[in-house]
Design a protein around this motif. Structure first.
Motif, PDB file in Angstrom:
ATOM      1  N   GLU A 234       2.702  13.481  -3.275  1.00 10.67           N
ATOM      2  CA  GLU A 234       1.268  13.219  -3.294  1.00 10.67           C
ATOM      3  C   GLU A 234       0.855  12.356  -2.107  1.00 10.67           C
ATOM      4  OE1 GLU A 234       0.137  11.583  -7.033  1.00 10.67           O
ATOM      5  OE2 GLU A 234       0.568  13.421  -8.161  1.00 10.67           O
ATOM      6  N   ALA A 235       1.677  11.368  -1.757  1.00  8.98           N
ATOM      7  CA  ALA A 235       1.377  10.530  -0.605  1.00  8.98           C
ATOM      8  C   ALA A 235       1.437  11.338   0.688  1.00  8.98           C
ATOM      9  CB  ALA A 235       2.353   9.353  -0.545  1.00  8.98           C
ATOM     10  N   VAL A 236       2.402  12.236   0.774  1.00  9.42           N
ATOM     11  CA  VAL A 236       2.511  13.101   1.949  1.00  9.42           C
ATOM     12  C   VAL A 236       1.273  13.982   2.064  1.00  9.42           C
ATOM     13  CG1 VAL A 236       3.807  15.011   2.975  1.00  9.42           C
ATOM     14  CG2 VAL A 236       5.030  13.071   1.971  1.00  9.42           C
ATOM     15  N   GLU A 237       0.804  14.482   0.934  1.00  9.32           N
ATOM     16  CA  GLU A 237      -0.415  15.301   0.940  1.00  9.32           C
ATOM     17  C   GLU A 237      -1.592  14.497   1.468  1.00  9.32           C
ATOM     18  OE1 GLU A 237      -3.150  18.348   0.512  1.00  9.32           O
ATOM     19  OE2 GLU A 237      -0.962  18.395   0.592  1.00  9.32           O
ATOM     20  N   ARG A 238      -1.663  13.208   1.151  1.00  8.60           N
ATOM     21  CA  ARG A 238      -2.749  12.366   1.660  1.00  8.60           C
ATOM     22  C   ARG A 238      -2.699  12.271   3.181  1.00  8.60           C
ATOM     23  NH1 ARG A 238      -1.243   9.280  -2.964  1.00  8.60           N
ATOM     24  NH2 ARG A 238      -2.822   9.511  -4.604  1.00  8.60           N
TER      25      ARG A 238
ATOM     26  N   THR B 213       6.266   8.276   6.623  1.00  4.95           N
ATOM     27  CA  THR B 213       5.857   9.356   7.528  1.00  4.95           C
ATOM     28  C   THR B 213       5.573   8.792   8.914  1.00  4.95           C
ATOM     29  OG1 THR B 213       3.527   9.175   6.879  1.00  4.95           O
ATOM     30  CG2 THR B 213       4.896  10.767   5.683  1.00  4.95           C
ATOM     31  N   ALA B 214       5.959   9.545   9.922  1.00  5.40           N
ATOM     32  CA  ALA B 214       5.772   9.124  11.309  1.00  5.40           C
ATOM     33  C   ALA B 214       4.998  10.209  12.038  1.00  5.40           C
ATOM     34  CB  ALA B 214       7.126   8.874  11.987  1.00  5.40           C
ATOM     35  N   THR B 215       3.706  10.020  12.109  1.00  4.12           N
ATOM     36  CA  THR B 215       2.811  10.951  12.787  1.00  4.12           C
ATOM     37  C   THR B 215       1.671  10.139  13.362  1.00  4.12           C
ATOM     38  OG1 THR B 215       1.484  12.972  12.521  1.00  4.12           O
ATOM     39  CG2 THR B 215       1.491  11.427  10.680  1.00  4.12           C
ATOM     40  N   SER B 216       1.049  10.610  14.413  1.00  8.24           N
ATOM     41  CA  SER B 216       0.007   9.827  15.060  1.00  8.24           C
ATOM     42  C   SER B 216      -1.206   9.644  14.154  1.00  8.24           C
ATOM     43  CB  SER B 216      -0.418  10.493  16.373  1.00  8.24           C
ATOM     44  OG  SER B 216      -0.822  11.832  16.148  1.00  8.24           O
TER      45      SER B 216
ATOM     46  N   ALA C 207       0.833  -1.204   0.000  1.00 13.40           N
ATOM     47  CA  ALA C 207       0.000   0.000   0.000  1.00 13.40           C
ATOM     48  C   ALA C 207       0.868   1.255   0.000  1.00 13.40           C
ATOM     49  CB  ALA C 207      -0.939  -0.006   1.202  1.00 13.40           C
ATOM     50  N   ILE C 208       1.928   1.243   0.793  1.00 20.85           N
ATOM     51  CA  ILE C 208       2.838   2.393   0.828  1.00 20.85           C
ATOM     52  C   ILE C 208       3.476   2.593  -0.545  1.00 20.85           C
ATOM     53  CG2 ILE C 208       5.044   3.213   1.761  1.00 20.85           C
ATOM     54  CD1 ILE C 208       4.205   1.951   4.450  1.00 20.85           C
ATOM     55  N   GLU C 209       3.873   1.495  -1.173  1.00 21.49           N
ATOM     56  CA  GLU C 209       4.511   1.592  -2.487  1.00 21.49           C
ATOM     57  C   GLU C 209       3.532   2.112  -3.540  1.00 21.49           C
ATOM     58  OE1 GLU C 209       5.994  -2.351  -2.931  1.00 21.49           O
ATOM     59  OE2 GLU C 209       7.666  -2.010  -1.539  1.00 21.49           O
ATOM     60  N   ARG C 210       2.238   1.904  -3.326  1.00 18.35           N
ATOM     61  CA  ARG C 210       1.223   2.429  -4.257  1.00 18.35           C
ATOM     62  C   ARG C 210       0.899   3.895  -3.980  1.00 18.35           C
ATOM     63  NH1 ARG C 210      -1.369  -2.607  -3.018  1.00 18.35           N
ATOM     64  NH2 ARG C 210      -2.792  -1.505  -1.607  1.00 18.35           N
ATOM     65  N   GLY C 211       1.496   4.463  -2.962  1.00 14.41           N
ATOM     66  CA  GLY C 211       1.232   5.858  -2.624  1.00 14.41           C
ATOM     67  C   GLY C 211       0.084   6.049  -1.663  1.00 14.41           C
ATOM     68  N   GLU C 212      -0.378   4.952  -1.041  1.00 11.47           N
ATOM     69  CA  GLU C 212      -1.479   5.030  -0.097  1.00 11.47           C
ATOM     70  C   GLU C 212      -0.952   5.249   1.325  1.00 11.47           C
ATOM     71  OE1 GLU C 212      -3.784   1.490  -0.540  1.00 11.47           O
ATOM     72  OE2 GLU C 212      -4.075   1.767  -2.694  1.00 11.47           O
ATOM     73  N   THR C 213      -1.870   5.544   2.235  1.00  8.71           N
ATOM     74  CA  THR C 213      -1.533   5.672   3.648  1.00  8.71           C
ATOM     75  C   THR C 213      -1.870   4.374   4.376  1.00  8.71           C
ATOM     76  OG1 THR C 213      -3.699   6.643   4.071  1.00  8.71           O
ATOM     77  CG2 THR C 213      -1.863   8.170   3.727  1.00  8.71           C
TER      78      THR C 213
ATOM     79  N   GLY D 162       1.271   6.179   8.244  1.00  6.88           N
ATOM     80  CA  GLY D 162       2.443   6.122   7.388  1.00  6.88           C
ATOM     81  C   GLY D 162       2.124   6.254   5.917  1.00  6.88           C
ATOM     82  N   ALA D 163       3.067   6.851   5.187  1.00  4.90           N
ATOM     83  CA  ALA D 163       3.023   6.938   3.730  1.00  4.90           C
ATOM     84  C   ALA D 163       4.448   7.151   3.265  1.00  4.90           C
ATOM     85  CB  ALA D 163       2.125   8.089   3.282  1.00  4.90           C
ATOM     86  N   ASP D 164       4.665   6.987   1.979  1.00  2.00           N
ATOM     87  CA  ASP D 164       5.982   7.201   1.381  1.00  2.00           C
ATOM     88  C   ASP D 164       6.376   8.663   1.549  1.00  2.00           C
ATOM     89  OD1 ASP D 164       8.157   7.633  -0.293  1.00  2.00           O
ATOM     90  OD2 ASP D 164       7.322   6.523  -1.988  1.00  2.00           O
ATOM     91  N   ALA D 165       7.369   8.924   2.393  1.00  2.00           N
ATOM     92  CA  ALA D 165       7.755  10.299   2.690  1.00  2.00           C
ATOM     93  C   ALA D 165       8.530  10.956   1.554  1.00  2.00           C
ATOM     94  CB  ALA D 165       8.589  10.354   3.972  1.00  2.00           C
ATOM     95  N   THR D 166       8.876  10.199   0.515  1.00  2.00           N
ATOM     96  CA  THR D 166       9.538  10.796  -0.647  1.00  2.00           C
ATOM     97  C   THR D 166       8.550  11.131  -1.754  1.00  2.00           C
ATOM     98  OG1 THR D 166       9.980   8.691  -1.795  1.00  2.00           O
ATOM     99  CG2 THR D 166      11.587   9.409  -0.146  1.00  2.00           C
ATOM    100  N   ASN D 167       7.290  10.775  -1.553  1.00  2.00           N
ATOM    101  CA  ASN D 167       6.240  10.967  -2.550  1.00  2.00           C
ATOM    102  C   ASN D 167       5.352  12.131  -2.109  1.00  2.00           C
ATOM    103  OD1 ASN D 167       3.762  10.824  -3.972  1.00  2.00           O
ATOM    104  ND2 ASN D 167       3.948   8.619  -4.266  1.00  2.00           N
TER     105      ASN D 167
END
Length: 216
Positions: free
Chosen positions: A47-51, A140-143, A22-28, A40-45
């Motif tokens: 669009e994923a960070v925006e999600r 990403t590391a956030t609650s 899921a992370i590799e697909r850009g999902e959370t 969590g999401a891909d922190a280098t992406n």
């Protein structure tokens, strides 16, 4: 969305694989840590960070931290000083967010345009196993909560809308709760005093010869 309950190792491996995909697909995804459940999401992406921001309802001027499985992986995305590296070796893995200089390749959205980023290496086997599966990509590391709402220590605590919006939820049972200590060793600042706070303040004072600035 796929949920995975606390279960035998074989099933947990499958849960981790699904979350990594899921992370590799850009999902959370929602994953456990030694404090609370994280989002969590891909922190280098970008669009994923925006999600992540959308899912949490978080202001874009508030930076996110990144989660990695080791100091070596952290160094691929950050530029820690020698003091910060000594600190990381002393306290990680653990409930500590270490603020260091970011690598310019990280999206500005992660750090809210700042030149520093928080690094988490949780003292939690499931979180580390997830990070290993997607390494060297940082997560990403956030609650895993809506901004302003209590942090989740059980999957049952998750906001229903948040839970429905993510690509996977890994349920590893109840988390201990609490929060990480957020510290910038190079600048001798404790931004947030949490777990291991006394030991961290003592280490900084011994390392620098001055008491750290403790903000909260």
């Amino acid at each position: 969305m796929t949920d995975f309950d606390e279960s035998p190792p074989g099933r947990l491996d499958g849960a981790l694989d699904e979350a990594a995909a899921a992370i590799e697909r850009g999902e959370t995804v929602v994953y456990p840590t030694e404090t609370v459940y994280g989002l969590g999401a891909d922190a280098t992406n970008a669009e994923a960070v925006e999600r992540v921001f959308e899912t949490k309802g978080r202001n874009r001027d508030k930076p996110l931290s990144i989660g990695v499985p080791s100091i070596a992986v952290a160094q691929r995305h950050t530029q820690p000083s020698e003091r910060s590296l000594r600190f990381m070796r002393a306290f990680l893995p653990g409930p500590v967010t270490v603020v260091v200089e970011r690598d310019p390749a990280l999206p500005d959205a992660v750090t809210a345009g700042r030149d520093r980023v928080g690094v988490r290496i949780p003292d939690h086997d499931v979180a580390l196993a997830l990070f290993e599966r997607v390494a060297p990509t940082p997560v990403t590391a956030t609650s895993a909560n809506r901004s302003g709402a209590p942090s989740a220590v059980r999957v049952a605590d998750l906001d229903p809308d948040l839970r429905d919006s993510v690509g996977a939820v890994i349920d590893a049972g109840e988390a201990p709760g609490g929060g990480s200590t957020v510290v910038d060793p190079e600048r001798n600042v404790v931004h947030r005093r949490g777990a291991m706070g006394d030991a961290i303040v003592a280490w900084l004072a011994d390392e620098t010869g001055t008491e750290p600035d403790v903000e909260g």
